[in-house]
Write a protein that holds these residues in place. Structure first.
Motif, PDB file in Angstrom:
ATOM      1  N   TYR A 282      -3.630  -7.008   3.293  1.00 65.05           N
ATOM      2  CA  TYR A 282      -4.458  -6.017   4.112  1.00 65.05           C
ATOM      3  C   TYR A 282      -5.887  -6.372   4.303  1.00 65.05           C
ATOM      4  O   TYR A 282      -6.433  -7.100   3.610  1.00 65.05           O
ATOM      5  CB  TYR A 282      -4.358  -4.765   3.146  1.00 65.05           C
ATOM      6  CG  TYR A 282      -3.023  -4.215   2.931  1.00 65.05           C
ATOM      7  CD1 TYR A 282      -2.128  -3.544   3.829  1.00 65.05           C
ATOM      8  CD2 TYR A 282      -2.217  -4.650   1.745  1.00 65.05           C
ATOM      9  CE1 TYR A 282      -0.968  -2.839   3.482  1.00 65.05           C
ATOM     10  CE2 TYR A 282      -0.779  -4.381   1.511  1.00 65.05           C
ATOM     11  CZ  TYR A 282      -0.364  -3.324   2.495  1.00 65.05           C
ATOM     12  OH  TYR A 282       0.961  -2.941   2.286  1.00 65.05           O
TER      13      TYR A 282
ATOM     14  N   LEU B 197      -6.136  -7.906  -0.671  1.00 67.97           N
ATOM     15  CA  LEU B 197      -7.004  -7.262   0.312  1.00 67.97           C
ATOM     16  C   LEU B 197      -8.292  -8.288   0.496  1.00 67.97           C
ATOM     17  O   LEU B 197      -8.815  -8.860  -0.540  1.00 67.97           O
ATOM     18  CB  LEU B 197      -7.666  -6.133  -0.176  1.00 67.97           C
ATOM     19  CG  LEU B 197      -8.714  -5.398   0.453  1.00 67.97           C
ATOM     20  CD1 LEU B 197      -8.139  -4.661   1.897  1.00 67.97           C
ATOM     21  CD2 LEU B 197      -9.684  -4.476  -0.281  1.00 67.97           C
TER      22      LEU B 197
ATOM     23  N   LEU C 150       0.821  -1.095   0.295  1.00 63.97           N
ATOM     24  CA  LEU C 150      -0.029  -0.202   0.060  1.00 63.97           C
ATOM     25  C   LEU C 150       0.691   1.074  -0.033  1.00 63.97           C
ATOM     26  O   LEU C 150       1.731   1.432   0.815  1.00 63.97           O
ATOM     27  CB  LEU C 150      -0.917  -0.083   1.330  1.00 63.97           C
ATOM     28  CG  LEU C 150      -1.976   1.152   1.285  1.00 63.97           C
ATOM     29  CD1 LEU C 150      -2.826   0.889   0.089  1.00 63.97           C
ATOM     30  CD2 LEU C 150      -2.692   0.908   2.583  1.00 63.97           C
TER      31      LEU C 150
ATOM     32  N   SER D  23      -5.140  -2.056   7.449  1.00 63.88           N
ATOM     33  CA  SER D  23      -4.250  -2.499   8.189  1.00 63.88           C
ATOM     34  C   SER D  23      -3.461  -3.655   7.601  1.00 63.88           C
ATOM     35  O   SER D  23      -4.027  -4.419   6.753  1.00 63.88           O
ATOM     36  CB  SER D  23      -4.416  -2.927   9.621  1.00 63.88           C
ATOM     37  OG  SER D  23      -5.416  -3.952   9.576  1.00 63.88           O
ATOM     38  N   ASP D  24      -1.982  -3.793   7.907  1.00 66.94           N
ATOM     39  CA  ASP D  24      -1.121  -4.751   7.292  1.00 66.94           C
ATOM     40  C   ASP D  24      -1.453  -6.124   8.113  1.00 66.94           C
ATOM     41  O   ASP D  24      -0.898  -5.985   9.183  1.00 66.94           O
ATOM     42  CB  ASP D  24      -0.002  -4.185   7.051  1.00 66.94           C
ATOM     43  CG  ASP D  24       0.991  -5.062   6.336  1.00 66.94           C
ATOM     44  OD1 ASP D  24       1.148  -6.403   6.345  1.00 66.94           O
ATOM     45  OD2 ASP D  24       2.038  -4.486   5.494  1.00 66.94           O
TER      46      ASP D  24
ATOM     47  N   GLY E 218      -6.372 -10.510   4.920  1.00 68.47           N
ATOM     48  CA  GLY E 218      -5.128  -9.917   3.762  1.00 68.47           C
ATOM     49  C   GLY E 218      -5.191 -10.702   2.618  1.00 68.47           C
ATOM     50  O   GLY E 218      -4.634 -10.129   1.803  1.00 68.47           O
TER      51      GLY E 218
ATOM     52  N   HIS F  47       2.121  -7.846   0.267  1.00 65.90           N
ATOM     53  CA  HIS F  47       1.754  -7.622   1.851  1.00 65.90           C
ATOM     54  C   HIS F  47       0.191  -7.821   1.559  1.00 65.90           C
ATOM     55  O   HIS F  47      -0.463  -7.497   0.597  1.00 65.90           O
ATOM     56  CB  HIS F  47       1.819  -6.265   2.321  1.00 65.90           C
ATOM     57  CG  HIS F  47       3.170  -6.001   2.755  1.00 65.90           C
ATOM     58  ND1 HIS F  47       3.734  -5.571   3.864  1.00 65.90           N
ATOM     59  CD2 HIS F  47       4.386  -6.445   2.251  1.00 65.90           C
ATOM     60  CE1 HIS F  47       5.093  -5.728   4.150  1.00 65.90           C
ATOM     61  NE2 HIS F  47       5.759  -5.768   2.970  1.00 65.90           N
TER      62      HIS F  47
END
Length: 401
Positions: A244, A377, A78, A274-275, A356, A242
């Protein structure tokens, strides 16, 4: 529910309903369906939906007899600039269940266990274990409660993200809850079932599940980028995106959709997810802790639906084992569930979600169609599972309905 949806497969944490009748033999006659693939149109459709869903990054892979189409969207971090690639590793969530189920069926083939065996033969601690069969664990018809719906687990996922979970303590959470129905009298997507199957496989094969998967599945198929991590390993192989999520596991237990004010903020970009990349996946275990890449997952689901992992007879029986889920599960069309395998429309496979990461894998052995999608996501701000939503749309375009 984040932790329920976390192993979101076809069940999405749904409660049990009346059992479906026994499945008829699988037909070998192809339905009158025309498969078409406009690669440019599919890529555009993928990008449009990824934008609409607000994902940070996503990837798609489609194969038909007409060729292969791939596409990527967005970035791995992000606010970052590294574009998503087809080589990225991601958490596959409940797609792992198809691996656990396949191992159990290989053990059936070898005569080490039988589908009709009672669970009490291997686990005397299971309520109703003298009436629950191994097959009912595979098909989600045991009646055992789902440990991922408990407040205790959801709270721990929010407050102890690096906690290393023993599958026995997770199973104990599920077994401590009242059964949702008598064995065989309903259908309820419960991750407790699959954790038990993983523990039984370890007992019969005499080695950790990671070694079982490597020996029985990953090495024979050449899945070099697929792994089942050790319980204390929360890392992802490079490269990776990552992951999320919005809100928290506890706050989204009733619904994954953000409240109207927060939803508006998310769409405006003033509320950021948030991660969750380093959330230790050991809480998902045999039900959802696997890692893969889009090409490896495509190879896996083609073997899952097309054969080669089981004898031809057992493979045919596995595909015939799927039964309609007794209530709609948007966006999935005509969802069915069987021996550790789902059927979504014409595709055999599964979906998966951990906080995530959302993924969809499916293969149609009749028309030779493969669809794999992932996003980093999960879920979207409006509660939809991004990869499953995109894959369903692609499926409808390919099949014309």
């Amino acid at each position: 529910m984040m932790a329920v949806a976390a192993l979101v497969t076809i069940g999405l944490g749904a409660s049990g309903c009346a059992a479906a009748p026994a499945s008829p033999p699988a037909t070998t006659t192809a339905p009158a369906v025309t498969v078409t693939m406009d690669a440019a149109a599919l890529r555009g459709q993928f990008a449009d939906l990824a934008t609409e869903l607000g994902v940070v990054g996503a990837a798609m892979l489609v194969r038909t007899p007409q060729g292969e189409a791939t596409a990527t969207y967005g970035v791995t971090d992000l606010g970052g600039s590294t574009p998503v690639s087809l080589d990225d590793h991601f958490r596959i969530g409940s797609n792992t269940k198809t691996m656990t189920g396949t191992v159990i069926l290989q053990l059936v083939q070898e005569g080490k266990i039988a589908l009709a065996d009672k669970v009490s033969k291997y686990r005397p601690d299971v309520p109703n274990g003298n009436r629950i069969t191994i097959e009912q664990l595979l098909t989600m018809r045991s009646g055992l409660a789902n440990y991922t719906t408990t407040l205790a687990l959801n709270t721990a996922l929010d407050t102890q993200q690096q906690r290393v979970w023993d599958p026995e303590e997770l199973v104990a959470m599920g077994l401590a809850e009242p059964p949702t129905f008598a064995p065989g009298d309903g259908w309820n997507y419960s991750n407790t079932n699959t954790l038990l199957l993983g523990l039984i496989a370890e007992k019969l094969d005499g080695m950790p599940l990671s070694e079982i998967f490597q020996k029985r599945l990953f090495t024979p198929l050449g899945l070099r980028e697929t792994s089942y991590p050790a319980a204390d390993d929360a890392s992802l192989p490079t490269p990776f995106p990552h992951g999320y999520m919005y809100s928290t596991n506890v706050d989204t237990m009733e619904t994954s959709t953000l409240p109207p004010t927060q939803l508006a903020q998310a769409k405006a970009g003033t509320l950021l997810p948030s991660d969750t990349t380093n959330l230790n996946p050991s809480w998902a275990g045999a039900a959802g802790a696997g890692i893969s890449t889009i090409r490896d997952l495509a190879h896996w689901v083609e073997a899952l639906g097309g054969g080669g992992l089981l004898s031809p007879t057992l493979q045919k029986e596995r595909l015939a084992s799927v039964q309609p889920v007794p209530f709609p599960l948007p966006p999935l069309p005509d969802p069915q569930y069987g021996w550790g395998i789902a059927k979504i429309g014409p595709l055999y496979g599964h979906t998966g979600e951990l906080p995530g990461y959302n993924s969809f894998m499916g293969y149609d052995p009749v028309h030779k169609v493969t669809i794999v999608v992932w996003s980093n996501l999960a879920p979207a701000a409006d509660g939809r599972p991004p990869a499953a939503t995109i894959a369903t749309s692609l499926m409808k375009s390919i099949y014309g309905s």
